[in-house]
Design a protein around this motif. Structure first.
Motif, short mmCIF file in Angstrom:
data_model
loop_
_atom_site.label_atom_id
_atom_site.label_comp_id
_atom_site.label_asym_id
_atom_site.label_seq_id
_atom_site.Cartn_x
_atom_site.Cartn_y
_atom_site.Cartn_z
N GLN A 33 -0.08 -8.45 -5.24
CA GLN A 33 0.13 -7.51 -6.34
C GLN A 33 -1.09 -7.35 -7.23
O GLN A 33 -1.41 -6.25 -7.68
CB GLN A 33 1.35 -7.95 -7.15
N ALA A 34 -1.79 -8.46 -7.48
CA ALA A 34 -2.99 -8.38 -8.34
C ALA A 34 -4.04 -7.47 -7.71
O ALA A 34 -4.72 -6.72 -8.43
CB ALA A 34 -3.56 -9.78 -8.57
N GLN A 35 -4.19 -7.55 -6.40
CA GLN A 35 -5.19 -6.73 -5.72
C GLN A 35 -4.83 -5.25 -5.81
O GLN A 35 -5.69 -4.40 -6.06
CB GLN A 35 -5.32 -7.15 -4.26
N LEU A 36 -3.54 -4.93 -5.61
CA LEU A 36 -3.12 -3.53 -5.74
C LEU A 36 -3.36 -3.02 -7.16
O LEU A 36 -3.83 -1.89 -7.36
CB LEU A 36 -1.64 -3.40 -5.37
N LEU A 37 -3.05 -3.85 -8.15
CA LEU A 37 -3.26 -3.46 -9.54
C LEU A 37 -4.72 -3.12 -9.81
O LEU A 37 -5.03 -2.13 -10.46
CB LEU A 37 -2.81 -4.59 -10.48
N GLU A 38 -5.61 -3.97 -9.31
CA GLU A 38 -7.04 -3.72 -9.54
C GLU A 38 -7.47 -2.42 -8.87
O GLU A 38 -8.21 -1.62 -9.45
CB GLU A 38 -7.89 -4.87 -9.02
N TRP A 39 -7.01 -2.18 -7.66
CA TRP A 39 -7.39 -0.95 -6.96
C TRP A 39 -6.89 0.29 -7.71
O TRP A 39 -7.63 1.26 -7.85
CB TRP A 39 -6.80 -0.95 -5.54
N LEU B 101 0.88 -0.57 -15.90
CA LEU B 101 -0.26 -0.92 -15.06
C LEU B 101 -1.31 -1.66 -15.87
O LEU B 101 -1.83 -2.70 -15.44
CB LEU B 101 -0.85 0.34 -14.44
N LYS B 102 -1.63 -1.15 -17.03
CA LYS B 102 -2.70 -1.74 -17.83
C LYS B 102 -2.31 -3.09 -18.41
O LYS B 102 -3.14 -4.00 -18.51
CB LYS B 102 -3.11 -0.76 -18.93
N LEU B 103 -1.04 -3.24 -18.77
CA LEU B 103 -0.57 -4.53 -19.26
C LEU B 103 -0.67 -5.58 -18.15
O LEU B 103 -1.17 -6.70 -18.35
CB LEU B 103 0.87 -4.40 -19.74
N ASN C 78 -3.80 -10.06 -15.00
CA ASN C 78 -4.39 -10.50 -13.74
C ASN C 78 -5.91 -10.58 -13.78
O ASN C 78 -6.51 -11.56 -13.34
CB ASN C 78 -3.97 -9.55 -12.61
N LEU C 79 -6.57 -9.54 -14.29
CA LEU C 79 -8.03 -9.47 -14.21
C LEU C 79 -8.72 -10.33 -15.25
O LEU C 79 -9.85 -10.76 -15.05
CB LEU C 79 -8.48 -8.01 -14.35
N GLY D 277 -11.91 -12.11 -5.07
CA GLY D 277 -12.77 -11.80 -6.19
C GLY D 277 -12.27 -12.44 -7.46
O GLY D 277 -11.12 -12.27 -7.85
N MET D 278 -13.12 -13.22 -8.09
CA MET D 278 -12.69 -13.99 -9.25
C MET D 278 -12.46 -13.09 -10.47
O MET D 278 -12.96 -11.97 -10.55
CB MET D 278 -13.72 -15.06 -9.56
N SER D 279 -11.72 -13.61 -11.43
CA SER D 279 -11.40 -12.90 -12.66
C SER D 279 -12.56 -12.98 -13.64
O SER D 279 -13.56 -13.68 -13.40
CB SER D 279 -10.16 -13.53 -13.30
N ILE D 280 -12.42 -12.28 -14.76
CA ILE D 280 -13.45 -12.34 -15.81
C ILE D 280 -13.64 -13.78 -16.27
O ILE D 280 -14.77 -14.26 -16.43
CB ILE D 280 -13.05 -11.45 -17.00
N LYS D 281 -12.54 -14.48 -16.47
CA LYS D 281 -12.63 -15.85 -16.97
C LYS D 281 -13.39 -16.75 -16.00
O LYS D 281 -14.28 -17.51 -16.41
CB LYS D 281 -11.21 -16.40 -17.21
#
Length: 609
Positions: free
Chosen positions: A392-398, A415-417, A422-423, A443-447
């Protein structure tokens, strides 16, 4: 952070204070002697819990004392620090002496606040807290953060202090904006994610991101991107993984049997535009975007468990359409679960009246063969398009990277929430524990990227990186408060992501259901927003048994007329989701946070509302 937001979070904390925290040996606690018993035993109230304890001194019933927990069992042992009044200087000096700290005015003030507020501490945590106080000065902000740490029983560490201090004094919008302005990031993904979460166009396009992740995953034998592309009908359903891997390796002219990192995959695609275009051919960028948007729209507002129940139920109904006998026990059980757990109400916007009609026919044992067949085909197709939790996280980023929805689309804010969750990296720890290699491939997150940058690069970038890392850690620390029966969730979102200039805040209160999940039928949600036209606005949303009461607080004139013009549209939208709008009220002036929040109905949350 504005005074309104501060008041909101103080009110949230006040509600969380009700939690029963377990006693620990060595803790200093404030105890009220409810009743003295023979042999120096007593019923002692500590916070909101009462216990039978053995004391080392006779005390007066009804009075409060400072005590130290010496032993925990069926008959706990408490050592009375002093039989003097609770906040006497003698008590405080005795405690400071025990932790080898001088009785300065600042130290006395801090210990006095801890005692008066009933916050628990040990010698170690008090020593660390006073050391942080000495190191950072005695400003009101420093003292407030430390008191917050003791109240929430956070580890008393400098890193936790800095995270909470940054979170309370800085803007997430500004912190992320500074990350996007850096010119020397070695990892393009960090800047790209920062741009995404500030509502800006990333440097790396959607199609290039998909293809880079695809190459890296194929080389590791991982199928997340491949499966998502099949679910979105970008890759034909009959495409086999091994064949696709061989075809892709042939296109790029190198083996995919050895691991290819994301960075290496990006370099491969950069060196040959012709190779990049052949991957996923014949689909154009617009085709990919449209199909991903359709896949996202088809995601049901159900948990993984609820989808499994729905799938089991639909399989039994399908047997009936094929004139096969169903498993009566499974059919009866899943039918009842669909009714009891509000799955029907959540599915109604997707399936219309079809689900209700089939349920009624199951109850009457009078099934319409034609209706069933058409309905089950639609339902099974929808179930097959549900993306697994790990993907799900990957779909959200795409979807976010492709900017696939208009700003006013009903799915955009959800979506943005989710993307912020996730990101940003709020779920990193759980993902890393589950599958570290898979997380690295996606792909790692910002953190995670900030931590990596802090470890690898020199001093010039470190201050900005530290501030961003502290900000994200601070938000995460205060994002969730959970008890055995309730859940509080507080989110801070960068303003530009929500088309605002300043940070947006969302707080959700909910009671868990029998499955340990949030009951979506009743909830309380508060939004704090800085809107372009209406400016500072607080929206208080209360849902009780799917009946919705909305109160909007705003100090500008003529807001009521604007809100009223949207009332019918809001009512229709809620009705489609299975909710009923009971009231929509506008109150001029600042929100009375304490009065509003002390009457919360803690009964679940439905973020889709």
């Amino acid at each position: 952070m504005s005074s309104t937001i501060t008041a909101l979070f103080q009110s949230f904390s006040q509600m969380a204070k009700e939690t029963r925290l377990p006693l620990k040996e060595g803790q200093y606690v404030t105890g009220k002697v409810v009743n003295m018993l023979p042999k120096k035993q007593a019923i002692v109230q500590i916070g909101n819990q009462k216990l039978r304890a053995q004391l080392d001194a006779s005390l007066t019933s009804g009075e409060h004392y400072l005590m130290q927990v010496k032993q925990i069992n069926n008959n706990s042992v408490l050592r009375v620090i002093s039989d003097r009044p609770l906040s006497s200087t003698e008590n405080i000096i005795q405690v400071l002496k025990a932790v080898d700290k001088s009785p300065t005015a600042l130290n006395i003030y801090m210990v006095q606040q801890l005692i008066n507020r009933g916050y628990r501490f040990t010698r170690h945590t008090l020593f660390e807290g006073l050391s942080i106080l000495e190191e950072n000065g005695g400003s009101s902000g420093t003292k407030d953060v430390l008191l917050q740490m003791f109240k929430n029983q956070f580890p008393i560490k400098e890193s936790i202090f800095q995270a909470l201090k940054t979170r309370g004094s800085a803007s997430l919008t500004q912190v992320l904006a500074e990350l996007t302005n850096q010119k020397k990031w070695e990892n393009q993904r960090l800047q790209d994610l920062s741009l995404l979460l500030t509502g800006k166009k990333p440097f790396t396009s959607l199609t290039k991101t998909i293809k880079s992740q695809l190459l890296s995953e194929l080389s590791a034998g991982e199928q997340t991107s491949f499966s998502l592309l099949k679910q979105a009908n970008i890759n034909p359903p009959q495409t086999y993984y091994d064949n696709f891997k061989q075809q892709t390796a042939s296109i790029i002219g190198r083996s995919l049997e050895n691991l290819v990192t994301l960075e290496e995959a990006e370099q491969i695609l950069e060196h040959s535009l012709e190779k990049e275009q052949r991957i996923l051919a014949p689909f154009k960028t617009s085709d990919v975007k449209n199909k991903l948007a359709e896949l996202f729209k088809d995601q049901l507002p159900l948990t993984h468990r609820e989808i499994r129940i729905l799938k089991e139920w639909s399989q039994q109904i399908y047997k009936l359409t094929q004139s096969e006998p169903p498993n009566s026990a499974v059919l009866t059980h899943t039918t009842q679960l669909i009714k009891d757990e509000s799955i029907f109400l959540k599915m109604k916007p997707f399936l219309g009246e079809g689900l209700e009609q089939v349920l009624q026919q199951v109850d009457r044992s009078s099934l319409n063969q034609k209706l069933q067949s058409r309905f089950i085909h639609t339902l099974l197709t929808l179930i097959q398009r549900q993306v697994p939790p790990d993907s799900q996280a990957q779909l959200l980023e795409w979807v976010l990277r492709g900017d696939l929805f208009d700003v006013n689309h009903k799915e955009t804010y959800l979506l943005k929430l989710k993307s912020m969750m996730n990101l940003s990296g709020f779920q990193d720890e759980a993902l890393l524990l589950k599958n570290a290699e898979q997380y690295r491939l996606k792909g790692m997150s910002i953190k995670s990227l900030l931590i990596q940058n802090l470890q690898e690069n020199g001093a010039p970038l470190n201050e900005g990186v530290k501030q961003a890392l502290n900000m994200l850690n601070g938000i995460q620390l205060l994002s969730q408060h959970e008890t055995a029966h309730t859940l509080q969730l507080s989110m801070q979102l960068p303003g530009p992501l929500m088309k605002m200039d300043e940070d947006a805040f969302v707080h959700l209160e909910g009671r868990k259901n029998k499955n340990g999940e949030i009951d979506p039928d009743s909830c309380h949600i508060i939004f704090y927003l800085q809107l372009e036209q209406l400016k500072e606005t607080v929206i208080d949303l209360r849902i009780i048994q799917r009946q919705v009461n909305v109160t909007i607080f705003n100090d500008r004139t003529n807001v009521a007329a604007v809100v009223e013009s949207y009332k019918n549209k809001l009512s229709i939208g809620l009705e489609k989701l299975g909710y009923q709008l009971i009231s929509l009220v506008v109150k001029e002036g600042k929100v009375n946070t304490r009065a509003s929040l002390t009457q919360l109905n803690r009964q679940g949350v439905d973020v889709r509302v």
